[in-house]
Scaffold this active site. Structure first.
Site, PDB file in Angstrom:
ATOM      1  N   LYS A  66      -9.119   4.127  10.925  1.00 48.02           N
ATOM      2  CA  LYS A  66      -9.478   3.831   9.537  1.00 48.02           C
ATOM      3  C   LYS A  66      -9.320   2.334   9.347  1.00 48.02           C
ATOM      4  O   LYS A  66      -8.210   1.806   9.285  1.00 48.02           O
ATOM      5  CB  LYS A  66      -8.573   4.600   8.575  1.00 48.02           C
ATOM      6  CG  LYS A  66      -8.965   4.428   7.137  1.00 48.02           C
ATOM      7  CD  LYS A  66      -8.257   5.458   6.271  1.00 48.02           C
ATOM      8  CE  LYS A  66      -8.691   5.357   4.821  1.00 48.02           C
ATOM      9  NZ  LYS A  66      -8.195   4.173   4.148  1.00 48.02           N
ATOM     10  N   CYS A  89      15.003 -33.609   4.743  1.00 50.45           N
ATOM     11  CA  CYS A  89      15.899 -34.543   5.399  1.00 50.45           C
ATOM     12  C   CYS A  89      15.339 -35.936   5.197  1.00 50.45           C
ATOM     13  O   CYS A  89      14.155 -36.182   5.439  1.00 50.45           O
ATOM     14  CB  CYS A  89      15.958 -34.202   6.884  1.00 50.45           C
ATOM     15  SG  CYS A  89      16.559 -35.554   7.893  1.00 50.45           S
ATOM     16  N   LYS A 127      -2.548   8.809   7.437  1.00 53.58           N
ATOM     17  CA  LYS A 127      -2.071   7.437   7.248  1.00 53.58           C
ATOM     18  C   LYS A 127      -1.035   7.056   8.302  1.00 53.58           C
ATOM     19  O   LYS A 127      -0.164   7.849   8.635  1.00 53.58           O
ATOM     20  CB  LYS A 127      -1.423   7.284   5.859  1.00 53.58           C
ATOM     21  CG  LYS A 127      -2.354   7.594   4.710  1.00 53.58           C
ATOM     22  CD  LYS A 127      -3.382   6.530   4.476  1.00 53.58           C
ATOM     23  CE  LYS A 127      -2.839   5.462   3.547  1.00 53.58           C
ATOM     24  NZ  LYS A 127      -3.870   4.615   2.983  1.00 53.58           N
ATOM     25  N   ARG A 159     -19.121  -0.053  -2.815  1.00 49.22           N
ATOM     26  CA  ARG A 159     -18.964   1.328  -3.231  1.00 49.22           C
ATOM     27  C   ARG A 159     -18.960   1.462  -4.749  1.00 49.22           C
ATOM     28  O   ARG A 159     -19.474   2.429  -5.290  1.00 49.22           O
ATOM     29  CB  ARG A 159     -17.664   1.893  -2.649  1.00 49.22           C
ATOM     30  CG  ARG A 159     -17.430   3.300  -3.105  1.00 49.22           C
ATOM     31  CD  ARG A 159     -16.336   3.953  -2.330  1.00 49.22           C
ATOM     32  NE  ARG A 159     -15.040   3.356  -2.595  1.00 49.22           N
ATOM     33  CZ  ARG A 159     -13.903   3.822  -2.109  1.00 49.22           C
ATOM     34  NH1 ARG A 159     -13.917   4.861  -1.312  1.00 49.22           N
ATOM     35  NH2 ARG A 159     -12.762   3.256  -2.396  1.00 49.22           N
ATOM     36  N   ASP A 192       0.816  -1.211   0.000  1.00 43.60           N
ATOM     37  CA  ASP A 192       0.000   0.000   0.000  1.00 43.60           C
ATOM     38  C   ASP A 192       0.848   1.258   0.000  1.00 43.60           C
ATOM     39  O   ASP A 192       0.522   2.247  -0.636  1.00 43.60           O
ATOM     40  CB  ASP A 192      -0.883   0.023   1.254  1.00 43.60           C
ATOM     41  CG  ASP A 192      -1.980  -1.010   1.129  1.00 43.60           C
ATOM     42  OD1 ASP A 192      -2.084  -1.620   0.049  1.00 43.60           O
ATOM     43  OD2 ASP A 192      -2.711  -1.189   2.110  1.00 43.60           O
ATOM     44  N   ALA A 193       1.967   1.188   0.738  1.00 47.59           N
ATOM     45  CA  ALA A 193       2.808   2.372   0.852  1.00 47.59           C
ATOM     46  C   ALA A 193       3.323   2.790  -0.522  1.00 47.59           C
ATOM     47  O   ALA A 193       3.362   3.983  -0.848  1.00 47.59           O
ATOM     48  CB  ALA A 193       3.965   2.098   1.788  1.00 47.59           C
ATOM     49  N   SER A 249     -14.541   9.249  -1.275  1.00 47.99           N
ATOM     50  CA  SER A 249     -13.265   8.712  -0.837  1.00 47.99           C
ATOM     51  C   SER A 249     -12.613   9.752   0.069  1.00 47.99           C
ATOM     52  O   SER A 249     -13.103  10.868   0.171  1.00 47.99           O
ATOM     53  CB  SER A 249     -12.462   8.453  -2.102  1.00 47.99           C
ATOM     54  OG  SER A 249     -11.131   8.392  -1.825  1.00 47.99           O
ATOM     55  N   LEU A 250     -11.537   9.392   0.720  1.00 51.63           N
ATOM     56  CA  LEU A 250     -10.887  10.348   1.617  1.00 51.63           C
ATOM     57  C   LEU A 250      -9.558  10.798   1.053  1.00 51.63           C
ATOM     58  O   LEU A 250      -8.842  10.021   0.433  1.00 51.63           O
ATOM     59  CB  LEU A 250     -10.629   9.693   2.983  1.00 51.63           C
ATOM     60  CG  LEU A 250     -11.830   9.403   3.869  1.00 51.63           C
ATOM     61  CD1 LEU A 250     -11.406   8.577   5.067  1.00 51.63           C
ATOM     62  CD2 LEU A 250     -12.465  10.705   4.334  1.00 51.63           C
TER      63      LEU A 250
HETATM   64  S1  IVH Z   1     -15.374   8.048   6.150  1.00 53.05           S
HETATM   65  C1  IVH Z   1     -16.842  10.507   2.868  1.00 53.05           C
HETATM   66  N1  IVH Z   1     -14.532   6.677   8.194  1.00 53.05           N
HETATM   67  O1  IVH Z   1     -11.642   4.544   4.046  1.00 53.05           O
HETATM   68  C2  IVH Z   1     -15.959   9.770   3.720  1.00 53.05           C
HETATM   69  N2  IVH Z   1     -13.984   5.918   6.040  1.00 53.05           N
HETATM   70  O2  IVH Z   1     -11.160   6.354   1.156  1.00 53.05           O
HETATM   71  C3  IVH Z   1     -16.235   8.379   3.670  1.00 53.05           C
HETATM   72  N3  IVH Z   1     -12.733   3.829   6.008  1.00 53.05           N
HETATM   73  O3  IVH Z   1     -14.082   4.445   1.563  1.00 53.05           O
HETATM   74  C4  IVH Z   1     -15.388   7.589   4.478  1.00 53.05           C
HETATM   75  N4  IVH Z   1     -12.662   3.539   8.170  1.00 53.05           N
HETATM   76  O4  IVH Z   1     -13.707   2.396   3.016  1.00 53.05           O
HETATM   77  C5  IVH Z   1     -14.558   6.787   6.875  1.00 53.05           C
HETATM   78  N5  IVH Z   1     -13.896   5.537  10.091  1.00 53.05           N
HETATM   79  C6  IVH Z   1     -13.919   5.633   8.781  1.00 53.05           C
HETATM   80  C7  IVH Z   1     -13.315   4.675   7.945  1.00 53.05           C
HETATM   81  C8  IVH Z   1     -13.366   4.870   6.571  1.00 53.05           C
HETATM   82  C9  IVH Z   1     -12.329   3.034   7.007  1.00 53.05           C
HETATM   83  C10 IVH Z   1     -12.482   3.577   4.590  1.00 53.05           C
HETATM   84  C11 IVH Z   1     -13.712   3.595   3.743  1.00 53.05           C
HETATM   85  C12 IVH Z   1     -13.528   4.708   2.790  1.00 53.05           C
HETATM   86  C13 IVH Z   1     -12.041   4.801   2.750  1.00 53.05           C
HETATM   87  C14 IVH Z   1     -11.592   6.199   2.428  1.00 53.05           C
END
Ligand code: IVH
Length: 707
Positions: free
Chosen positions: A128, A443, A325, A149, A43-44, A92-93
């Site tokens: 997260k 062995c 992250k 999603r 991932d990194a 997405s975040l």
């Molecule tokens: S909020 C609009 N909260 O991280 C924001 N996401 O790219 C929606 N995720 O799609 C996400 N833990 O799959 C939120 N506590 C959390 C989360 C979380 C995991 C995942 C989720 C999201 C991705 C962000």
């Protein structure tokens, strides 16, 4: 990653070219990740590529392509499931990689909302969760639909799969809740469940997943929901989509209410300053390794929903949240040595001893390298600096060797050719399936190698082998630890040695007189044993009961079998062939792959000594060809062509039951050939040699005459 020109030094032409390349690369990884549930890079590294793309796009906004990975969330839904439109898109975040990014995030919010430095901003800091985001729709409190999603606007209908997940309530436990509720959250798999699940998959020859997230994703996207139901999945709620009414004013209140409705919520913290946010981050970072599930960051969210409303979204991500992250779980260390461990089946596994390092909260000082080919492929040497990561945050592994830092004079690792535990030869056998050399070096000592001894002993006394009642794994373990039983023949002197240098069994608390007597009796009752059981009990690779029986019938006695096997010459662990080898391979059902470990076993002095030792204490009965006075007794038969009345397997079994030997090739020693339909070269050969050829009908008669 190799050093690249910093973004501010790029000219437009170079930037366009790089964007094109990065876009292509990221898209490839996205397809793997979202549709095939696998990842090819850590991932990194993915994040690094993505960040570079975003940085370049930021500097050259005119170069942003509509199909750039930065413009997309996830990937388009696959064709396999019905599509579901998300009325409220699943966003997405944005990522923050360091504290500076988080500061910037907060500053931009202040700026946007026109808040001053002194105004505090209430936030939640949530783990997260590293899983798969889904949306669950409830109407009148009942679960009606669930979706992935997808690309954020349209996902896949996986209602049936979601229905079977423990944390997805069928009904909301609320006296009154809005008519339409969409709960969003993460489906995940606990680390421990993941390990066990992968083990089961491996045993069953099924797909093994690289990390819990891929396993969760693969499990959710099963067309057969009953498969999903068997997978250990969980669900954490963290947000919502379409709601006919919004019963909460803040994120923290929302989490509280969602919990009351029956959802699991990952522990969130309230913060109102950068300091508190970083504290929450630090707390999660240190808890990371001990959490039952995987997390890859902290999500900071503005608590007040009215502020969120004003902040809105930027390029498919909310302005009101950011994912801070956690650091990449890759660290550098030095290999101090390479040890060789011997597993219970004799496999030699290299284990790198490391200068201990901290990886995702755990100190790693050993890393398994799978086999000698892996050492050669990665060219891993003692003294090398290496990058270590915990795969799926669980199992540590060596990602790569930093060749530039290799100390002068470091030599390629010489994998041992002998077992480090017992000094017997360690060989690479042929793989039964492919006929190719196996990657594992084993062995050959089997019975006498201490690393393998206990498991072999357990096998030796098991039901289809010596079948010694009252001598299970637990007792064997105890005897083994105390040095009372180390080799199979020790079992047969247990009674006469009882009390020599140890407490007699009768006087032990968990034994007593009666149990001790029973054990000695059951051992004594096994002092005579059939040759096939004896052969099976030796635990030679590939020699199962059926093969042991074939060998017993073919050779008749252990003496003859040993004489034949020991006359086959072996050099440097390889069978050299010869008449006895050909004879062995002529047994129908015995291939070279199967026969090789057998010959090697008897070519090893350690093993011969164990067999000798055993023969002093037990009598191995000659094979009793069944079938009484059958005229087929002792006959050697070849089957060729297709049989009509019975299958070839059945005919062979019948022949063996009547005391005949079935071989695969026609030679002068064959008594007759049974010719089914369309027999080929074997018939020709039989005619040349003047061997009797009989029809299937005649064969039936010969069998029938004695049945
Ligand atoms: S909020 C609009 N909260 O991280 C924001 N996401 O790219 C929606 N995720 O799609 C996400 N833990 O799959 C939120 N506590 C959390 C989360 C979380 C995991 C995942 C989720 C999201 C991705 C962000």
């Amino acid at each position: 990653m190799s050093a690249r020109k910093s973004v501010d030094k790029l000219d437009e032409k170079a930037a366009a070219a790089e964007l094109k390349r990065l876009g292509k690369e990221l898209k490839k990884f996205d397809v793997l990740y979202y549709e095939k549930d696998s990842s090819e890079i850590p991932d990194a590294s993915y994040d690094r590529l993505r960040r570079r793309l975003e940085d370049i796009e930021k500097r050259f906004p005119q170069l942003v392509q509509p199909d750039s990975p930065s413009q997309k969330v996830g990937s388009a839904p696959s064709e396999r499931f019905a599509k579901v439109e998300h009325k409220v898109p699943m966003l997405s975040l944005r990522n923050a990689f360091d504290e500076e990014d988080v500061k910037e995030f907060l500053a931009s919010i202040r700026n946007f909302l026109g808040l001053g430095e002194e105004d505090s901003i209430a936030m939640t800091a949530e783990p997260k969760i590293d899983g798969v985001s889904v949306s669950l729709r409830y109407e009148a409190g009942k679960f009606v639909r669930g979706a992935t999603r997808g690309d954020g606007r349209e996902g896949e209908d996986i209602s049936e799969n979601l229905r079977h997940i423990k944390g997805v309530p069928e009904k909301l436990t609320a006296r009154k809740c809005p008519g339409v509720v969409e709960v969003r959250g993460e489906v995940y798999m606990d680390r421990n469940d993941f390990l066990k699940f992968n083990e089961r998959q491996e045993k069953a020859g099924e797909k093994v997943f690289a990390n819990p997230r891929n396993a969760a994703s693969g499990s959710l996207r099963q067309l057969d929901a009953s498969i999903t139901a068997k997978r250990p999945l969980g669900f954490f709620a963290y947000g919502w989509g379409e709601m006919s009414d919004l019963p909460w004013p803040t994120q923290s209140k929302a989490l509280e209410i969602l919990k009351a409705w029956g959802f699991k919520i990952a522990p969130a913290q309230s913060c109102s300053s950068l300091d508190e946010m970083f504290k929450a981050y630090g707390k999660l970072e240190s808890a990371r390794a001990t959490l039952p599930y995987e997390v890859d960051g902290v999500v900071y969210k503005i608590d007040r929903l009215d502020w969120r409303e004003r902040l809105g979204t930027v390029s498919r991500s909310p302005r009101w949240a950011i994912a801070h992250k956690l650091p990449a779980e890759e660290v550098e260390t030095v290999i101090e040595g390479i040890d060789i461990q011997v597993g219970r089946t004799g496999t030699l596994t290299p284990v790198a001893r490391l200068n201990p390092v901290h990886v995702s909260g755990v100190t790693v000082s050993n890393v398994t390298i799978h086999n000698e080919d892996e050492i050669a492929r990665k060219d891993i040497r003692i003294g090398d600096s290496v990058i270590v990561r915990r795969a799926g945050e669980v199992i540590p592994q060596i990602v790569s060797v930093i060749k530039d830092k290799r100390p002068k004079g470091a030599k390629p690792f010489a994998f041992p050719r002998r077992c480090p535990e017992c000094d017997a030869e360690a060989l690479r056998e042929m793989n039964v399936g492919s006929g190719e050399e196996s990657v594992a070096r084993r062995c050959v000592a089997g019975l006498t190698c201490p690393a393998q001894a206990l498991e072999r002993l357990v096998h030796f006394v098991s039901r289809n082998a010596f079948d010694i009642e009252g001598l299970g794994r637990r007792s064997l373990e105890m005897f083994f630890k105390e040095g009372i039983i180390r080799h199979p023949d020790d079992i047969f002197t247990l009674e006469e040695r009882d009390g020599d240098g140890h407490t007699p069994l009768a006087e032990r608390e968990d034994w007593g007189e009666k149990s001790a007597r029973n054990l000695f009796d059951s051992i004594n009752s096994r002092r005579e044993i059939s040759i096939e059981r004896f052969l099976f009990a030796l635990g030679i690779r590939h020699i199962g009961e059926a093969t042991a029986r074939l060998l017993a019938l073919h050779y008749g006695s252990l003496q003859k079998l040993r004489a034949a096997l020991e006359s086959i010459s072996v050099e440097k662990g390889k069978v050299q062939g010869g008449a006895s080898w050909d004879d062995l391979l002529a047994i129908d059902g015995v291939s070279a792959v199967l026969a090789e470990p057998l010959v090697l076993f008897f070519s090893e002095e350690h093993n011969r000594n164990v067999v000798e030792g055993l023969l002093k204490k037990v009598k191995v009965l000659d094979a009793e060809a069944p079938g009484g006075e059958s005229p087929l007794r002792g006959k050697t038969i070849v089957f060729t062509g297709k049989l009509v009345e019975v299958t070839r397997a059945e005919a062979k079994a019948r022949a063996q039951m009547l005391g005949a030997k079935v071989v695969g090739a026609v030679s002068g020693g064959v008594d007759f050939v049974v010719a089914g339909e369309a027999g080929g070269s074997k018939l020709k050969r039989a005619k040349e040699l003047g061997v009797e050829i009989i029809s299937e009908e005649e064969w039936q008669k010969r069998c029938g005459a004695v049945s």
